[in-house]
Every structure is written in C-alpha cells, then in structure tokens.
Design an enzyme around this catalytic site. Structure first.
Site, PDB file in Angstrom:
ATOM      1  N   LYS A  52       0.639  -1.148  -0.072  1.00 33.16           N
ATOM      2  CA  LYS A  52      -0.106   0.231   0.072  1.00 33.16           C
ATOM      3  C   LYS A  52       0.885   1.320  -0.066  1.00 33.16           C
ATOM      4  O   LYS A  52       0.515   2.372  -0.838  1.00 33.16           O
ATOM      5  CB  LYS A  52      -0.885  -0.034   1.184  1.00 33.16           C
ATOM      6  CG  LYS A  52      -2.126  -0.826   1.016  1.00 33.16           C
ATOM      7  CD  LYS A  52      -2.770  -1.369   2.648  1.00 33.16           C
ATOM      8  CE  LYS A  52      -3.752  -2.260   2.371  1.00 33.16           C
ATOM      9  NZ  LYS A  52      -4.601  -2.550   3.642  1.00 33.16           N
ATOM     10  N   GLN A  96      -4.214  -1.796   9.832  1.00 33.21           N
ATOM     11  CA  GLN A  96      -4.269  -2.951   9.372  1.00 33.21           C
ATOM     12  C   GLN A  96      -5.013  -4.249  10.216  1.00 33.21           C
ATOM     13  O   GLN A  96      -4.462  -4.164  11.421  1.00 33.21           O
ATOM     14  CB  GLN A  96      -2.799  -3.510   8.810  1.00 33.21           C
ATOM     15  CG  GLN A  96      -2.876  -4.699   8.072  1.00 33.21           C
ATOM     16  CD  GLN A  96      -3.261  -4.673   6.590  1.00 33.21           C
ATOM     17  OE1 GLN A  96      -3.626  -3.556   6.119  1.00 33.21           O
ATOM     18  NE2 GLN A  96      -3.826  -5.784   6.135  1.00 33.21           N
ATOM     19  N   ASP A 119     -10.552   3.330   4.951  1.00 30.40           N
ATOM     20  CA  ASP A 119     -10.796   1.850   4.765  1.00 30.40           C
ATOM     21  C   ASP A 119     -12.392   1.601   4.856  1.00 30.40           C
ATOM     22  O   ASP A 119     -12.964   0.342   4.581  1.00 30.40           O
ATOM     23  CB  ASP A 119     -10.343   0.913   5.995  1.00 30.40           C
ATOM     24  CG  ASP A 119      -9.141   0.008   5.616  1.00 30.40           C
ATOM     25  OD1 ASP A 119      -9.258  -0.204   4.502  1.00 30.40           O
ATOM     26  OD2 ASP A 119      -8.495  -0.144   6.532  1.00 30.40           O
TER      27      ASP A 119
HETATM   28  N1  GUN Z   1      -7.019  -6.943   6.546  1.00 35.00           N
HETATM   29  C1  GUN Z   1      -7.381  -7.761   5.235  1.00 35.00           C
HETATM   30  N2  GUN Z   1      -7.972  -6.799   4.649  1.00 35.00           N
HETATM   31  C2  GUN Z   1      -7.968  -5.617   4.824  1.00 35.00           C
HETATM   32  C3  GUN Z   1      -8.348  -4.329   4.535  1.00 35.00           C
HETATM   33  O1  GUN Z   1      -8.924  -4.071   3.326  1.00 35.00           O
HETATM   34  N3  GUN Z   1      -8.040  -3.217   5.175  1.00 35.00           N
HETATM   35  C4  GUN Z   1      -7.298  -3.289   6.540  1.00 35.00           C
HETATM   36  N4  GUN Z   1      -7.170  -2.301   7.163  1.00 35.00           N
HETATM   37  N5  GUN Z   1      -6.925  -4.503   7.041  1.00 35.00           N
HETATM   38  C5  GUN Z   1      -7.364  -5.520   6.265  1.00 35.00           C
END
Ligand code: GUN
Length: 293
Positions: A52, A96, A119
């Site tokens: 990311k 995350q 998110d």
């Molecule tokens: N863990 C798995 N998918 C995601 C996501 O899209 N965002 C975040 N923050 N954690 C995740």
C-alpha cells in the site's frame, strides 16, 4: 470465458490517479497523504501494508507507515489513533487488520475519525453505505464494483450470490450489489457457514462473489453456465516450487470453474490489485473533501 484482468484495470486507474495528483500539485492543492498503522510482525499483513505504501509513493501520494509492537496496550493504540485524528497533514489512514487478540478491534475502529476512515470500516461509513449516502466505501467491495463497472457487466435484476458475510467483504458487497446504483440493483443472497442448500443456491446464480478464505471451494457443479465469478480469496498455501515457499490461492477452483463462466477473476491478479486502488481513491477523496471546507 473472458478474464477480468485486475492488473490491467488497476494499471489504467493508477495512471488516472497519477494525473489527478499532478493536477492538484499544479494548482497548489495539498498532496493526498495516507498513513497505515500495523501492529505486530505478521508476514502477510506486513506485505499488504508495504505494498500500500509503495503504491502511494509510485502515484505521488504522501504516505507514512506506523509500525507498532505486538505488546502495545489498547490505551496506547487509542492514543496513536487520536494523534492521527488530530494530524492535519494526514488525510486518511488505515489500521491493518487483524489486530492482536488483546486489542478490542471494535473499540479501535470506533475511534477512527469518519472523515479519515479511508478503509470504510467505521459504523458511520457502513451505515451511510447501507443508506446509499456519500461515504468511503470499504476497499475490497469498492474494487469489485469498479471491476464490474469497467467491464460493463450487467447486474440489474441478476441473481447475485455472495459467499461469506465478513465485515470486510461479504456484508458490504451484499449491500452494494442490491443498492439502487450501477453496478447494483441485483437480487442478492448472502450465504454463510450456517446456510443450507449452498451448492443448489450457488448453481442458480448469475453472479457469484466468493469471499470465504477456503482455497478451491467453488467447483464447476456449483456454477451455472455463463455465470460471472468473482474470487476474493487470497489464502497463502505452502508451495515448494516458489522462492517465497508459498503461493496465493483463491476460493474458486479456477481450472474446473472457468470453462463455464462468461467472466471470471483470476487469483492472483483479479480483485487483489483493486483493493489498494480503492484505498487510494478514498485517500484522494478525503483530501478533496478538505479542499471544499
Ligand atoms: N486486512 C485484510 N483486508 C484489509 C483491509 O482491506 N484493510 C485493513 N485495514 N486490513 C485488512
């Protein structure tokens, strides 16, 4: 069968985003800034977060990675989130998931300022999404909608079966697919671990979205001829032939299912690359929302 190539579509959108960020710079507007918080050392989570941050930099976004130890207390993590809420330079941030077991995930997500919730996991964001209001859509579901849109796949009145009801994918994509929008307006059935007649219901679907984290679960006898199949699975399985020692497997048995499909997403290279794109679209939106204030 036609492949929905997430790598190609995400490359197309990356170019569009790069131009938008350059335009902002040209007009003296703020460069969008995404921060990512990761707690602990889980290999898969670190890979996702690093990718990311890397994509942000490629496209001219500012990004910050905040790595916190597994031993962090709930109070300290909440303080870090408070700091991010007050940091004027950070337009949006993500935490995350999953978090270590001693941390209350719900309390953490509630603390995120909805204006920075790129998110789309805050209850306010999910509530607005359910009501069709303007908000941040969570990244993976938004990425799936973008794939359907860019491939002009007709969803109106279609039978859409979603396998899985997770808060990250199954639940939000079920809501988005039945919303009065394009793509959308589908007749949605959400299947989960307690559902009965799973195989029969899947076999009636025009569109199947599979997000259960069970490699190779969807087989050809569960798929109608001409169906659209979207595979959200990204499970790491041991693979001695790979340098990394693992390969990524989807929830769909691709070789078995793909001959029956009109469209199908591969794994890797389908939904996965779109998730980061959605996050960056949301971060740009967060920065743009602030311009207007
Ligand atoms: N863990 C798995 N998918 C995601 C996501 O899209 N965002 C975040 N923050 N954690 C995740």
């Amino acid at each position: 069968m036609q492949l929905i190539d997430g790598n190609a579509i995400s490359a197309e959108i990356k170019e569009e985003l790069k131009v938008k960020v350059q335009e902002r710079k040209k007009h003296g507007l703020k460069i969008p800034h995404l921060a990512a918080v990761i707690v602990g050392n889980d290999g898969a989570s670190l890979t996702y977060v690093n990718s990311k941050v890397k994509t942000c930099r490629e496209l001219g976004f500012d990004s910050t990675l905040i790595q916190l130890p597994d031993s962090i207390t709930q109070e300290e993590l909440l303080r870090q989130i408070e700091n991010l809420n007050h940091n004027q330079d950070v337009d949006g941030y993500i935490i995350q998931l999953p978090l270590p077991h001693h941390i209350d995930e719900k309390e953490v997500l509630l603390k995120v300022d909805p204006a920075k919730d790129v998110d789309g996991f805050h209850p306010e964001s999910i509530g607005k999404m359910a009501l069709g209001m303007d908000t941040f859509l969570s990244a993976t579901p938004a990425g799936i909608m973008e794939l359907l849109k860019r491939k002009n796949i007709d969803t109106v009145g279609k039978k859409c079966v979603v396998l899985g009801r997770s808060h990250i994918v199954g639940m939000p994509i079920s809501l988005l697919m039945q919303r009065n929008s394009q793509p959308g307006n589908a007749t949605v059935t959400t299947l989960h671990s307690r559902s009965e007649d799973v195989e029969k219901i899947c076999a009636e679907a025009d569109i199947l979205i599979v997000a259960i984290g069970k490699p190779g679960f969807l087989k050809s006898h569960m798929v109608k001829e001409g169906a659209v199949v979207i595979d959200v699975g990204i499970t790491r399985v041991m693979d001695d032939t790979k340098k990394s020692g693992f390969s990524i497997k989807g929830d769909v048995d691709f070789d078995d299912v793909s001959p029956k499909c009109s469209w199908i997403t591969p794994v890797p290279g389908g939904v996965g690359p779109m998730t980061i794109i959605s996050l960056l679209i949301n971060t740009l939106k967060a920065a743009t929302n602030k311009d207007e204030k």
